[in-house]
Design a protein around this motif. Sequence first.
Motif, PDB file in Angstrom:
ATOM      1  N   PHE A 113      64.338 103.020  67.301  1.00 26.05           N
ATOM      2  CA  PHE A 113      63.474 102.125  68.080  1.00 26.05           C
ATOM      3  C   PHE A 113      62.881 102.819  69.312  1.00 26.05           C
ATOM      4  CE2 PHE A 113      67.049  99.696  66.249  1.00 26.05           C
ATOM      5  CZ  PHE A 113      66.353  98.931  65.315  1.00 26.05           C
ATOM      6  N   PRO A 114      62.239 103.969  69.153  1.00 28.74           N
ATOM      7  CA  PRO A 114      61.765 104.706  70.339  1.00 28.74           C
ATOM      8  C   PRO A 114      60.670 103.981  71.112  1.00 28.74           C
ATOM      9  CG  PRO A 114      60.920 105.704  68.333  1.00 28.74           C
ATOM     10  CD  PRO A 114      61.917 104.683  67.910  1.00 28.74           C
ATOM     11  N   VAL A 115      59.699 103.413  70.407  1.00 25.40           N
ATOM     12  CA  VAL A 115      58.590 102.741  71.093  1.00 25.40           C
ATOM     13  C   VAL A 115      59.094 101.483  71.801  1.00 25.40           C
ATOM     14  CG1 VAL A 115      56.347 101.607  70.805  1.00 25.40           C
ATOM     15  CG2 VAL A 115      56.882 103.658  69.480  1.00 25.40           C
ATOM     16  N   GLN A 116      59.958 100.732  71.130  1.00 26.83           N
ATOM     17  CA  GLN A 116      60.487  99.501  71.723  1.00 26.83           C
ATOM     18  C   GLN A 116      61.280  99.804  72.996  1.00 26.83           C
ATOM     19  OE1 GLN A 116      60.514 100.395  68.576  1.00 26.83           O
ATOM     20  NE2 GLN A 116      60.282  98.661  67.167  1.00 26.83           N
ATOM     21  N   VAL A 117      62.083 100.869  72.951  1.00 34.94           N
ATOM     22  CA  VAL A 117      62.829 101.259  74.147  1.00 34.94           C
ATOM     23  C   VAL A 117      61.870 101.671  75.253  1.00 34.94           C
ATOM     24  CG1 VAL A 117      64.437 102.956  75.104  1.00 34.94           C
ATOM     25  CG2 VAL A 117      64.904 101.922  72.871  1.00 34.94           C
ATOM     26  N   MET A 118      60.844 102.447  74.908  1.00 36.52           N
ATOM     27  CA  MET A 118      59.873 102.913  75.903  1.00 36.52           C
ATOM     28  C   MET A 118      59.102 101.744  76.521  1.00 36.52           C
ATOM     29  SD  MET A 118      59.705 106.321  76.287  1.00 36.52           S
ATOM     30  CE  MET A 118      58.008 106.639  76.754  1.00 36.52           C
ATOM     31  N   ASP A 119      58.782 100.748  75.714  1.00 40.46           N
ATOM     32  CA  ASP A 119      58.025  99.597  76.222  1.00 40.46           C
ATOM     33  C   ASP A 119      58.795  98.824  77.290  1.00 40.46           C
ATOM     34  OD1 ASP A 119      55.631  99.883  74.875  1.00 40.46           O
ATOM     35  OD2 ASP A 119      56.246  98.671  73.153  1.00 40.46           O
ATOM     36  N   SER A 128      54.279 104.792  76.166  1.00 38.84           N
ATOM     37  CA  SER A 128      55.322 104.588  75.157  1.00 38.84           C
ATOM     38  C   SER A 128      55.006 105.370  73.882  1.00 38.84           C
ATOM     39  CB  SER A 128      55.461 103.105  74.820  1.00 38.84           C
ATOM     40  OG  SER A 128      55.849 102.364  75.960  1.00 38.84           O
ATOM     41  N   LEU A 129      53.753 105.335  73.469  1.00 41.71           N
ATOM     42  CA  LEU A 129      53.354 106.058  72.262  1.00 41.71           C
ATOM     43  C   LEU A 129      53.434 107.569  72.463  1.00 41.71           C
ATOM     44  CD1 LEU A 129      50.294 103.886  71.165  1.00 41.71           C
ATOM     45  CD2 LEU A 129      52.614 103.855  70.230  1.00 41.71           C
ATOM     46  N   LEU A 130      53.094 108.029  73.660  1.00 44.32           N
ATOM     47  CA  LEU A 130      53.163 109.465  73.950  1.00 44.32           C
ATOM     48  C   LEU A 130      54.603 109.960  74.015  1.00 44.32           C
ATOM     49  CD1 LEU A 130      50.432 109.931  76.735  1.00 44.32           C
ATOM     50  CD2 LEU A 130      50.428 110.982  74.456  1.00 44.32           C
ATOM     51  N   GLY A 131      55.511 109.134  74.555  1.00 45.92           N
ATOM     52  CA  GLY A 131      56.892 109.565  74.760  1.00 45.92           C
ATOM     53  C   GLY A 131      57.824 109.311  73.597  1.00 45.92           C
ATOM     54  N   ALA A 132      57.421 108.463  72.644  1.00 48.09           N
ATOM     55  CA  ALA A 132      58.308 108.096  71.536  1.00 48.09           C
ATOM     56  C   ALA A 132      58.770 109.293  70.702  1.00 48.09           C
ATOM     57  CB  ALA A 132      57.627 107.058  70.651  1.00 48.09           C
ATOM     58  N   PRO A 133      57.901 110.249  70.340  1.00 48.41           N
ATOM     59  CA  PRO A 133      58.382 111.408  69.560  1.00 48.41           C
ATOM     60  C   PRO A 133      59.461 112.204  70.297  1.00 48.41           C
ATOM     61  CG  PRO A 133      55.982 111.276  69.492  1.00 48.41           C
ATOM     62  CD  PRO A 133      56.433 110.295  70.522  1.00 48.41           C
ATOM     63  N   TYR A 134      59.376 112.271  71.606  1.00 49.02           N
ATOM     64  CA  TYR A 134      60.385 112.967  72.418  1.00 49.02           C
ATOM     65  C   TYR A 134      61.704 112.212  72.375  1.00 49.02           C
ATOM     66  CZ  TYR A 134      62.535 114.962  76.637  1.00 49.02           C
ATOM     67  OH  TYR A 134      63.394 115.556  77.523  1.00 49.02           O
TER      68      TYR A 134
END
Length: 462
Positions: A113-119, A128-134
Motif C-alpha cells: 500500500f505505498p500510495v495509500q501510506v504516502m497519501d 505520493s505517486l513520485l515517492g511510492a516506488p521508493y
Amino acid sequence: MSSFSSRNPGFYKRLWTLSLPVILQNLITFSLGLIDTFMVSQLGNKEMAAVTTANVPVFLLISIVFGVQSGLGILVSQYWGKGDTRSINRAIGVAAFIGTGITVVLAVVFFLFPVQVMDLLSNSHELSLLGAPYLRVIGFSYVFNMLSSIYASAQRSVENTTFGMKLFGFSTLVNTGLNYLLIFGHGGFPALGVAGAAIATLLARVSEFVICVVCAVRSRVIPLDLTALLHPGMDMARRFLKYASPVVLNEAAWGLGNSLLTVILGYTDNSVEMLAANAVMGNLNRLLLVVCFGLGAATAVLVGKAIGEGQSHQDVLELSQELLRFSTLIGAGIAVLSLLLIPTLFVPVLFPMFKLYGESIAIATALAVTAFAGIPLHAYAISAVTGVLRAGGDVAYATALDLLPQWVICLPITALCALVLKSGYWSIAIAIQVECIVKVPFCIRRVRGGTWIHDVTRGQRT
C-alpha cells in the motif's frame, strides 16, 4: 578536571576509545543520508520532497531498529561486566526474533500500500505517486538492517566499537556507488530515479547482513552459541520485554512523533519548500550531532558495565555525572562552530548545492539557527536518556522523559504555529526545539537523585 576523573587515570582516553568508532560510524551513516538527499535533489525539489515524505514511515522503522539495539545494549553491557557470553547470545536471539517480526510486517504494508501510506503524509497526491516506488522497496532493506544493527550493537556493548564503524563504512560505500549507478543510469544501468535510491539501499543492507553472519561464526569476543541464540528461553524473553521493550516502544513512539513533525510540514501552504528545507537540514543536523550520539553510546557501555561489575552506588553516580558534564561541554563547542558556519558555508555554498533557493533557503536558515543553538541541550539529553538512565535500568522513567515533552508540548505547539496560526517558519523552527528545552531540567533532577541504578541481570536463571 573533576575528582572522579583525577581518581581514575586514563578515564578520558577510555571514553574516547569507545566513542570515536561510534562517532565515525554515525558520521558514515548520516553522511549517506546527506549523499542520498544530495543525489535525489539533483532530480528536482518535487522528487526530494517526495523522498522526504516517503522517509516519514521509514524513519519509524529506523527508530524501531535503534530501539531494539538500544534495549539489547542494556542487557549485553551488564552481562559483559559479568563475563556471561551465553546470556549475551540469548539476548541477541530474543532481539532478533522480535525485531525481525516487527520490520517484516511494516515492510509488507509499505510494499502493498505505498500510495495509500504516502497519501496520509501530505496534501499532494503528486508527491505520493513520485515517492511510492521508493517506499515499496525501502522497507525490506530494514529487515536486513535490523539484524545487522542488533549484532553491531552487541559488539559495541562488549567494547568492540570498531566493528560497527567498519561494517557501516563498507555498506555506505556500496550504497553510494549503487546510488550513482541506479539513480542516474550510469555504467550501462537504467536511470531509475527515486526507485534506484531504494534498490541501492536494499542491496547495501543485504551486504551488511552477509558480513555479520560471517563475523558471528568467526567471533572470539562473543563466541557463537547456536543453542542459546535460537532457543533463548522464556526467562530471557521476559527479561528482554521488561527492560528492552519500553526502549523499543520509546523509540518507535519518538520516531512516530518525529515523523509527525514532517507530516505537519507536509500540510503547510508551502509544503514543497518546507519539506525540501527540512530534508537538507535534518541530515545536516544529524551529521553535526554524531559526536553527541557517540558519547551517549559510550556512556551506556561504561555505566552498564560499572553496574554489572558491582561498583558502589556512589561510584556509578559520580561516573555518570562526569560523563554528562563532558558531553555538555563538547555539545557547546559544536554549537558555537555550527552557528559560525551558517553565514560562511551553509547559506552561500551548501544550500544552493542542494537546489535550495528563495523561500527554501530562508526556511533552512531558520531551522539551522534554532537547531544548532540547542545542540548543548541535545548533547546532555542524549547521554542522560540513552546512556545513563537506560543503562541503569530506569527504562520506564527514561521513556516518559523522552516522549511526554515531544507529544504533550512540542507536537501541539508546532501544529498550532504551522497549521492554525500560520505564524511563519521562524516560529515553527523554534517550536520544534521546545521538546529539548523542557526535557533537560527533568533529566538533571533524575540523574542527581540516583534512584535509577538497577542491576537488570540479578536473579538470572541459567
